[in-house]
Scaffold this motif. Structure first.
Motif, PDB file in Angstrom:
ATOM      1  N   ASP A 229     -68.680 -19.474 -36.866  1.00  0.00           N
ATOM      2  CA  ASP A 229     -68.213 -18.663 -38.024  1.00  0.00           C
ATOM      3  C   ASP A 229     -66.965 -18.021 -37.955  1.00  0.00           C
ATOM      4  O   ASP A 229     -66.175 -18.150 -39.087  1.00  0.00           O
ATOM      5  CB  ASP A 229     -69.419 -17.816 -38.607  1.00  0.00           C
ATOM      6  N   ALA A 230     -66.549 -17.730 -36.667  1.00  0.00           N
ATOM      7  CA  ALA A 230     -65.337 -16.778 -36.663  1.00  0.00           C
ATOM      8  C   ALA A 230     -64.305 -17.648 -36.152  1.00  0.00           C
ATOM      9  O   ALA A 230     -63.070 -17.035 -36.213  1.00  0.00           O
ATOM     10  CB  ALA A 230     -65.588 -15.549 -35.830  1.00  0.00           C
ATOM     11  N   LEU A 231     -64.594 -18.746 -35.681  1.00  0.00           N
ATOM     12  CA  LEU A 231     -63.459 -19.267 -34.672  1.00  0.00           C
ATOM     13  C   LEU A 231     -63.761 -20.925 -34.908  1.00  0.00           C
ATOM     14  O   LEU A 231     -64.808 -21.362 -34.462  1.00  0.00           O
ATOM     15  CB  LEU A 231     -63.309 -19.044 -33.358  1.00  0.00           C
ATOM     16  N   GLY A 232     -62.631 -21.795 -35.210  1.00  0.00           N
ATOM     17  CA  GLY A 232     -62.612 -23.259 -34.949  1.00  0.00           C
ATOM     18  C   GLY A 232     -61.566 -23.704 -34.473  1.00  0.00           C
ATOM     19  O   GLY A 232     -60.442 -23.417 -34.957  1.00  0.00           O
ATOM     20  N   ALA A 233     -61.755 -24.889 -33.392  1.00  0.00           N
ATOM     21  CA  ALA A 233     -60.343 -25.476 -32.992  1.00  0.00           C
ATOM     22  C   ALA A 233     -60.555 -26.597 -32.265  1.00  0.00           C
ATOM     23  O   ALA A 233     -61.736 -26.853 -31.486  1.00  0.00           O
ATOM     24  CB  ALA A 233     -59.495 -24.432 -31.989  1.00  0.00           C
ATOM     25  N   THR A 234     -59.715 -27.585 -32.246  1.00  0.00           N
ATOM     26  CA  THR A 234     -59.752 -28.825 -31.712  1.00  0.00           C
ATOM     27  C   THR A 234     -58.514 -29.011 -30.927  1.00  0.00           C
ATOM     28  O   THR A 234     -57.416 -28.357 -31.130  1.00  0.00           O
ATOM     29  CB  THR A 234     -59.775 -29.957 -32.297  1.00  0.00           C
ATOM     30  N   ALA A 235     -58.021 -29.588 -29.500  1.00  0.00           N
ATOM     31  CA  ALA A 235     -56.970 -29.492 -28.717  1.00  0.00           C
ATOM     32  C   ALA A 235     -56.896 -30.780 -27.979  1.00  0.00           C
ATOM     33  O   ALA A 235     -57.978 -31.481 -27.876  1.00  0.00           O
ATOM     34  CB  ALA A 235     -57.188 -28.263 -27.909  1.00  0.00           C
ATOM     35  N   THR A 236     -55.602 -31.160 -27.797  1.00  0.00           N
ATOM     36  CA  THR A 236     -55.397 -32.425 -27.063  1.00  0.00           C
ATOM     37  C   THR A 236     -54.359 -31.982 -26.068  1.00  0.00           C
ATOM     38  O   THR A 236     -53.210 -31.182 -26.417  1.00  0.00           O
ATOM     39  CB  THR A 236     -54.874 -33.487 -27.927  1.00  0.00           C
ATOM     40  N   GLY A 237     -54.809 -32.335 -24.626  1.00  0.00           N
ATOM     41  CA  GLY A 237     -53.553 -32.014 -23.760  1.00  0.00           C
ATOM     42  C   GLY A 237     -54.127 -32.068 -22.393  1.00  0.00           C
ATOM     43  O   GLY A 237     -55.193 -32.570 -22.019  1.00  0.00           O
ATOM     44  N   GLN A 238     -53.486 -31.202 -21.516  1.00  0.00           N
ATOM     45  CA  GLN A 238     -53.962 -31.036 -20.256  1.00  0.00           C
ATOM     46  C   GLN A 238     -53.732 -29.789 -19.529  1.00  0.00           C
ATOM     47  O   GLN A 238     -52.818 -28.993 -19.908  1.00  0.00           O
ATOM     48  CB  GLN A 238     -53.375 -31.954 -19.062  1.00  0.00           C
ATOM     49  N   ILE A 239     -54.821 -29.092 -19.003  1.00  0.00           N
ATOM     50  CA  ILE A 239     -54.833 -27.627 -18.314  1.00  0.00           C
ATOM     51  C   ILE A 239     -55.207 -27.697 -17.170  1.00  0.00           C
ATOM     52  O   ILE A 239     -56.117 -28.550 -16.545  1.00  0.00           O
ATOM     53  CB  ILE A 239     -55.660 -26.823 -19.198  1.00  0.00           C
ATOM     54  N   THR A 240     -54.764 -26.946 -16.098  1.00  0.00           N
ATOM     55  CA  THR A 240     -55.019 -27.051 -14.556  1.00  0.00           C
ATOM     56  C   THR A 240     -55.516 -25.434 -14.353  1.00  0.00           C
ATOM     57  O   THR A 240     -54.735 -24.559 -14.768  1.00  0.00           O
ATOM     58  CB  THR A 240     -53.714 -27.361 -13.693  1.00  0.00           C
ATOM     59  N   ILE A 241     -56.714 -25.262 -13.743  1.00  0.00           N
ATOM     60  CA  ILE A 241     -57.049 -24.064 -13.144  1.00  0.00           C
ATOM     61  C   ILE A 241     -56.918 -23.916 -11.801  1.00  0.00           C
ATOM     62  O   ILE A 241     -57.559 -24.750 -10.925  1.00  0.00           O
ATOM     63  CB  ILE A 241     -58.573 -23.799 -13.726  1.00  0.00           C
ATOM     64  N   THR A 242     -56.248 -22.910 -11.340  1.00  0.00           N
ATOM     65  CA  THR A 242     -55.890 -22.770  -9.664  1.00  0.00           C
ATOM     66  C   THR A 242     -56.347 -21.366  -9.473  1.00  0.00           C
ATOM     67  O   THR A 242     -56.077 -20.343 -10.149  1.00  0.00           O
ATOM     68  CB  THR A 242     -54.691 -22.892  -9.524  1.00  0.00           C
ATOM     69  N   ARG A 243     -57.117 -21.346  -8.248  1.00  0.00           N
ATOM     70  CA  ARG A 243     -57.352 -19.990  -7.687  1.00  0.00           C
ATOM     71  C   ARG A 243     -57.341 -20.051  -6.464  1.00  0.00           C
ATOM     72  O   ARG A 243     -57.827 -20.873  -5.931  1.00  0.00           O
ATOM     73  CB  ARG A 243     -58.751 -19.567  -8.323  1.00  0.00           C
ATOM     74  N   ASN A 244     -57.100 -19.131  -5.579  1.00  0.00           N
ATOM     75  CA  ASN A 244     -56.811 -18.701  -4.265  1.00  0.00           C
ATOM     76  C   ASN A 244     -57.101 -17.308  -3.952  1.00  0.00           C
ATOM     77  O   ASN A 244     -57.250 -16.479  -4.821  1.00  0.00           O
ATOM     78  CB  ASN A 244     -55.481 -19.518  -3.389  1.00  0.00           C
ATOM     79  N   ALA A 245     -56.778 -16.838  -2.632  1.00  0.00           N
ATOM     80  CA  ALA A 245     -56.989 -15.667  -2.336  1.00  0.00           C
ATOM     81  C   ALA A 245     -55.877 -14.888  -2.711  1.00  0.00           C
ATOM     82  O   ALA A 245     -55.911 -13.364  -2.802  1.00  0.00           O
ATOM     83  CB  ALA A 245     -56.821 -15.496  -0.679  1.00  0.00           C
ATOM     84  N   GLN A 246     -54.670 -15.496  -3.229  1.00  0.00           N
ATOM     85  CA  GLN A 246     -53.317 -14.824  -3.693  1.00  0.00           C
ATOM     86  C   GLN A 246     -53.235 -14.613  -5.127  1.00  0.00           C
ATOM     87  O   GLN A 246     -52.932 -13.714  -5.797  1.00  0.00           O
ATOM     88  CB  GLN A 246     -52.136 -15.101  -3.069  1.00  0.00           C
ATOM     89  N   VAL A 247     -53.660 -15.817  -5.842  1.00  0.00           N
ATOM     90  CA  VAL A 247     -53.395 -15.736  -7.215  1.00  0.00           C
ATOM     91  C   VAL A 247     -54.530 -16.728  -7.862  1.00  0.00           C
ATOM     92  O   VAL A 247     -55.119 -17.515  -7.341  1.00  0.00           O
ATOM     93  CB  VAL A 247     -52.033 -16.488  -7.460  1.00  0.00           C
ATOM     94  N   ALA A 248     -54.612 -16.529  -9.238  1.00  0.00           N
ATOM     95  CA  ALA A 248     -55.440 -17.065 -10.115  1.00  0.00           C
ATOM     96  C   ALA A 248     -54.598 -17.339 -11.382  1.00  0.00           C
ATOM     97  O   ALA A 248     -54.189 -16.220 -12.161  1.00  0.00           O
ATOM     98  CB  ALA A 248     -56.802 -16.433 -10.642  1.00  0.00           C
ATOM     99  N   LYS A 249     -54.700 -18.619 -11.924  1.00  0.00           N
ATOM    100  CA  LYS A 249     -53.680 -18.944 -12.903  1.00  0.00           C
ATOM    101  C   LYS A 249     -54.340 -20.125 -13.764  1.00  0.00           C
ATOM    102  O   LYS A 249     -55.108 -21.113 -13.026  1.00  0.00           O
ATOM    103  CB  LYS A 249     -52.316 -19.242 -12.776  1.00  0.00           C
TER     104      LYS A 249
END
Length: 219
Positions: free
Chosen positions: A175-195
């Motif tokens: 009811d509060a949010l609706g969205a569609t998307a096209t593209g690419q995302i990358t999730i990276t995490r290690n001992a120093q950084v998460a992005k």
């Protein structure tokens, strides 16, 4: 679903055995041994997770059971999943071999109204990580596919590297949010950084802002 667990903590280490039944049918077994205790005079918990690890898991049943261990509120996973893995090494740095496979799964997020159906997941356990060879599903009229690696090593900060491709995927439908998307995302995490990084095109979005005691704003 019935889960029977027997665990022992002995002077030289620990053992755990679990049996998962659905009615009278056994759908899962877990065996884990931590022995002998790690050296030193520190807390027994530290010595226990530093002990050599051996055992394995066999499971073929509802995906909701292993998914519940993640502790993700207002989220659910249905369908069937199979897991067969053996482990060695130590708890903080496990060594795993095995496979994971799920067919016709469905994921739901009650907060955002996200629904991903017809999901297929194929992965394998190797060294200290799960290698996700294939993950795909239908999101609204679009699709999501992903691949990557998820690490289980506490010593390395539980590293993760996942790439997801979205094609007109409906990420939110509430009811509060609706969205569609096209593209690419990358999730990276290690001992120093998460992005999280990438590029998404969102041709249409709808949201609602509610302020206490004020009119509602829609866009």
């Amino acid at each position: 679903m019935d889960v029977s667990l027997v665990a022992k903590l002995l002077p030289d280490g620990g053992d755990a055995r679990a049996l998962i039944k659905r009615g009278t049918t056994t759908i899962g077994r877990v065996v884990a041994t931590l022995r002998p205790l790690g050296p030193g005079a520190g807390p027994w918990t530290e010595r226990l997770i530093g002990a050599p690890l051996s055992g394995g898991i066999r499971y073929n049943g509802p995906a909701a059971v292993p998914f519940s261990l993640a502790g993700l509120s207002n989220q659910h996973l249905t369908g069937s999943i199979g897991i067969a893995a053996d482990f060695s090494g130590r708890v903080r740095e496990p060594q795993l071999t095995g496979v994971l496979r799920g067919e016709n799964l469905a994921y739901g997020n009650e907060t955002y109204g996200t629904q991903i159906t017809n999901m297929r997941v194929v992965g394998r356990f190797s060294d200290d990580e799960l290698i996700l060879d294939e993950a795909s599903g239908k999101a609204g009229e679009g699709t999501i596919t992903a691949q990557g690696r998820i690490g289980f090593s506490a010593a390395n900060g539980y590293p993760m590297s996942l790439t997801a491709d979205l094609k007109n995927a409906q990420l939110a439908r509430s009811d509060a949010l609706g969205a569609t998307a096209t593209g690419q995302i990358t999730i990276t995490r290690n001992a120093q950084v998460a992005k999280i990084e990438g590029r998404l095109a969102i041709p249409e979005a709808r949201y609602e802002i509610i302020r206490q005691g004020q009119p509602r704003f829609r866009n």
